[in-house]
Design a protein around this motif. Structure first.
Motif, PDB file in Angstrom:
ATOM      1  N   VAL A 222       0.841  -1.200   0.000  1.00 22.88           N
ATOM      2  CA  VAL A 222       0.000   0.000   0.000  1.00 22.88           C
ATOM      3  C   VAL A 222       0.875   1.249   0.000  1.00 22.88           C
ATOM      4  CG1 VAL A 222      -1.666   1.340   1.347  1.00 22.88           C
ATOM      5  CG2 VAL A 222      -1.946  -1.132   1.119  1.00 22.88           C
ATOM      6  N   MET A 223       1.912   1.243   0.815  1.00 18.81           N
ATOM      7  CA  MET A 223       2.800   2.408   0.900  1.00 18.81           C
ATOM      8  C   MET A 223       3.557   2.619  -0.411  1.00 18.81           C
ATOM      9  SD  MET A 223       4.209   2.371   4.837  1.00 18.81           S
ATOM     10  CE  MET A 223       4.504   0.610   5.016  1.00 18.81           C
ATOM     11  N   TRP A 224       3.981   1.551  -1.041  1.00 18.03           N
ATOM     12  CA  TRP A 224       4.684   1.676  -2.316  1.00 18.03           C
ATOM     13  C   TRP A 224       3.747   2.206  -3.404  1.00 18.03           C
ATOM     14  CZ3 TRP A 224       8.984   2.653  -4.401  1.00 18.03           C
ATOM     15  CH2 TRP A 224       9.220   2.408  -5.756  1.00 18.03           C
ATOM     16  N   ASN A 225       2.500   1.714  -3.400  1.00 15.05           N
ATOM     17  CA  ASN A 225       1.518   2.224  -4.364  1.00 15.05           C
ATOM     18  C   ASN A 225       1.312   3.718  -4.186  1.00 15.05           C
ATOM     19  OD1 ASN A 225       0.990  -0.197  -5.666  1.00 15.05           O
ATOM     20  ND2 ASN A 225      -0.719  -0.741  -4.341  1.00 15.05           N
ATOM     21  N   TYR A 226       1.363   4.158  -2.939  1.00  9.84           N
ATOM     22  CA  TYR A 226       1.179   5.586  -2.664  1.00  9.84           C
ATOM     23  C   TYR A 226       2.327   6.398  -3.247  1.00  9.84           C
ATOM     24  CZ  TYR A 226       0.928   9.981  -0.128  1.00  9.84           C
ATOM     25  OH  TYR A 226       0.883  11.307   0.189  1.00  9.84           O
ATOM     26  N   VAL A 227       3.543   5.917  -3.078  1.00  7.76           N
ATOM     27  CA  VAL A 227       4.705   6.618  -3.632  1.00  7.76           C
ATOM     28  C   VAL A 227       4.592   6.687  -5.156  1.00  7.76           C
ATOM     29  CG1 VAL A 227       7.202   6.532  -3.950  1.00  7.76           C
ATOM     30  CG2 VAL A 227       6.213   6.019  -1.713  1.00  7.76           C
ATOM     31  N   TYR A 236       6.216  13.295 -12.093  1.00  8.64           N
ATOM     32  CA  TYR A 236       7.560  12.794 -11.762  1.00  8.64           C
ATOM     33  C   TYR A 236       8.548  13.922 -11.484  1.00  8.64           C
ATOM     34  CZ  TYR A 236       5.657   8.334 -13.217  1.00  8.64           C
ATOM     35  OH  TYR A 236       4.865   7.219 -13.307  1.00  8.64           O
ATOM     36  N   ARG A 237       8.042  15.056 -10.991  1.00  4.09           N
ATOM     37  CA  ARG A 237       8.925  16.188 -10.709  1.00  4.09           C
ATOM     38  C   ARG A 237      10.026  15.877  -9.700  1.00  4.09           C
ATOM     39  NH1 ARG A 237       4.313  19.207 -11.216  1.00  4.09           N
ATOM     40  NH2 ARG A 237       4.005  19.225  -8.979  1.00  4.09           N
ATOM     41  N   PRO A 238       9.736  15.167  -8.589  1.00  8.29           N
ATOM     42  CA  PRO A 238      10.827  14.870  -7.655  1.00  8.29           C
ATOM     43  C   PRO A 238      11.976  14.097  -8.304  1.00  8.29           C
ATOM     44  CG  PRO A 238       8.717  14.497  -6.593  1.00  8.29           C
ATOM     45  CD  PRO A 238       8.429  14.732  -8.052  1.00  8.29           C
ATOM     46  N   LEU A 239      11.620  13.123  -9.184  1.00  8.72           N
ATOM     47  CA  LEU A 239      12.671  12.355  -9.860  1.00  8.72           C
ATOM     48  C   LEU A 239      13.421  13.222 -10.864  1.00  8.72           C
ATOM     49  CD1 LEU A 239      11.055   8.851 -10.494  1.00  8.72           C
ATOM     50  CD2 LEU A 239      12.518   9.589  -8.615  1.00  8.72           C
ATOM     51  N   LYS A 240      12.687  14.075 -11.571  1.00  8.69           N
ATOM     52  CA  LYS A 240      13.345  14.986 -12.511  1.00  8.69           C
ATOM     53  C   LYS A 240      14.279  15.937 -11.771  1.00  8.69           C
ATOM     54  CE  LYS A 240       9.534  15.054 -15.872  1.00  8.69           C
ATOM     55  NZ  LYS A 240       8.473  15.909 -16.476  1.00  8.69           N
ATOM     56  N   PHE A 241      13.794  16.448 -10.631  1.00 10.22           N
ATOM     57  CA  PHE A 241      14.607  17.362  -9.833  1.00 10.22           C
ATOM     58  C   PHE A 241      15.873  16.663  -9.353  1.00 10.22           C
ATOM     59  CE2 PHE A 241      15.740  19.911  -6.104  1.00 10.22           C
ATOM     60  CZ  PHE A 241      15.539  21.197  -6.576  1.00 10.22           C
ATOM     61  N   TRP A 287      12.649  21.842 -18.034  1.00 10.20           N
ATOM     62  CA  TRP A 287      12.222  20.447 -17.976  1.00 10.20           C
ATOM     63  C   TRP A 287      11.348  20.150 -16.758  1.00 10.20           C
ATOM     64  CZ3 TRP A 287      15.284  15.786 -15.908  1.00 10.20           C
ATOM     65  CH2 TRP A 287      14.657  14.593 -16.263  1.00 10.20           C
ATOM     66  N   THR A 288      11.920  20.232 -15.563  1.00  8.66           N
ATOM     67  CA  THR A 288      11.201  19.826 -14.355  1.00  8.66           C
ATOM     68  C   THR A 288       9.940  20.636 -14.136  1.00  8.66           C
ATOM     69  OG1 THR A 288      13.381  19.355 -13.393  1.00  8.66           O
ATOM     70  CG2 THR A 288      11.475  19.315 -11.906  1.00  8.66           C
TER      71      THR A 288
END
Length: 358
Positions: A222-227, A236-241, A287-288
């Protein structure tokens, strides 16, 4: 006993279930009592529970003519259960709640009253005055608060609400009409808040109590699905950042290594940090956060420098301190300083430099 509805009801209450046979009779009784005198339908969406939840729901449907049962072929998840319920719902106002009796049905009339006042969406909240949680461990509380903080950081549109993790909410049908919803796991509300067509939202307090029967379905999956859901909703801004930051690290470290052959550490470090800041700004701007540009390029660049000033200063101080005072290699000192400023830089960039216009 409620009579079968012939016209369009005022409210559709959707209850996803999985192994909730013991809770269902009392839940239905309390919903019927809470909404006595109102026109409503209760839709139970069951994921083929092995404990006989669907059979119990069908039995109750014979007693209460306004209860509809949707039996699905397997355990397909709460989010899709809610969407299946919405497709079957006939009312212009839809409520979603759990079957485990942790969401008090007695709150439904108050929530419906808020809809009548002109709000598009109403959230039953544990985190406003008058609300609360009973029976949770420290870690469960920490997980809930951390999940809320992550959502507010990544999703600007939801920042005005307190309980983003609530599974008990109500909304007008037009909020999601024509909207493509693809929620993961249990957090349907978050998907609706980000993608839905709403302008006014309200929260009403309630006390979240421990389960009387059955087991909690919170787990690692459940927690992984939330992430995953957060990343998708945030484009996907956090990953782009983070990717831009990694490039900035390479620029910073590489330039520092080259400049150290010609310049003193104090000057080489300052030039390397400023170059990486400019590099990161250009990539993030193009981009981000390309869909959230406000003001001229020079203005955004100046704001970005102000936003990352603390991180840049930390980077510089750590570089000099570890290298000159403790004898750490300058590239290692620089890397430690970069890492210490990353989280602060992202937070300020989200809320200050590329603030959402919504």
């Amino acid at each position: 006993m409620s009579k079968s509805l012939s016209g369009v009801p005022e409210l559709s209450v959707i209850v996803p279930t999985y192994n909730e046979r013991e809770n269902l009779p009392l839940l239905v009784e309390r919903v019927e009592e809470a909404l006595k005198g109102r026109s409503f339908e209760l839709i139970v969406v069951d994921d083929n529970s092995p404990d006989g939840t669907a059979e119990e729901a069908l039995r109750l449907a014979e007693k209460y003519g306004n209860l509809k049962v949707i039996r699905r072929p397997g355990k397909l998840g709460l989010s899709s259960a809610v969407l299946d319920g919405v497709r079957e719902a006939r009312a212009g106002v839809i409520a979603v709640m759990d079957a485990d009796l942790q969401h008090p049905p007695e709150l439904l009339p108050k929530m419906l009253g808020k809809i009548g006042e002109g709000f598009d969406l109403v959230v039953a909240s544990r985190y406003i005055e008058g609300g609360g949680v009973e029976g949770w461990s420290f870690w469960r509380r920490l997980i809930s608060r951390a999940a809320t903080l992550m959502a507010k950081l990544a999703l600007p549109r939801v920042r005005g609400l307190r309980d983003l993790m609530s599974g008990f909410f109500m909304f007008k049908r037009e909020v999601i009409e024509g909207v493509e919803l693809r929620p993961r796991g249990f957090k349907v509300l978050l998907e609706i808040l980000v993608k839905g067509r709403w302008s006014r939202a309200a929260e009403v307090p309630y006390l979240f109590k421990p389960r009387e029967r059955g087991k909690s379905k919170l787990g690692a999956r459940v927690m992984w699905n939330y992430v995953e859901q957060l990343l998708e909703l945030s484009s996907y801004r956090p990953l782009k950042f983070a990717a831009v930051g990694s490039i900035g690290v390479a620029v910073n470290e590489g330039l520092l290594h080259v400049l150290m052959h010609f310049l003193p550490l104090q000057l080489a470090g300052a030039i390397a940090i400023e170059t990486s800041i400019l590099n990161n700004f250009i990539l993030n701007d193009q981009w981000t956060f390309k869909d959230r540009k406000v003001g001229r390029w020079a203005y955004r660049c100046l704001k970005y420098h102000g936003a990352v000033a603390v991180g840049g200063l930390v980077n510089y101080v750590v570089l000099l301190a570890l290298t000159l005072l403790f004898g750490v290699h300058y590239l290692i000192s620089n890397l430690i300083g970069i890492l210490m400023g990353f989280l602060a830089n992202y937070a300020v960039s989200e809320v200050f430099v590329w603030r959402s216009r919504q």
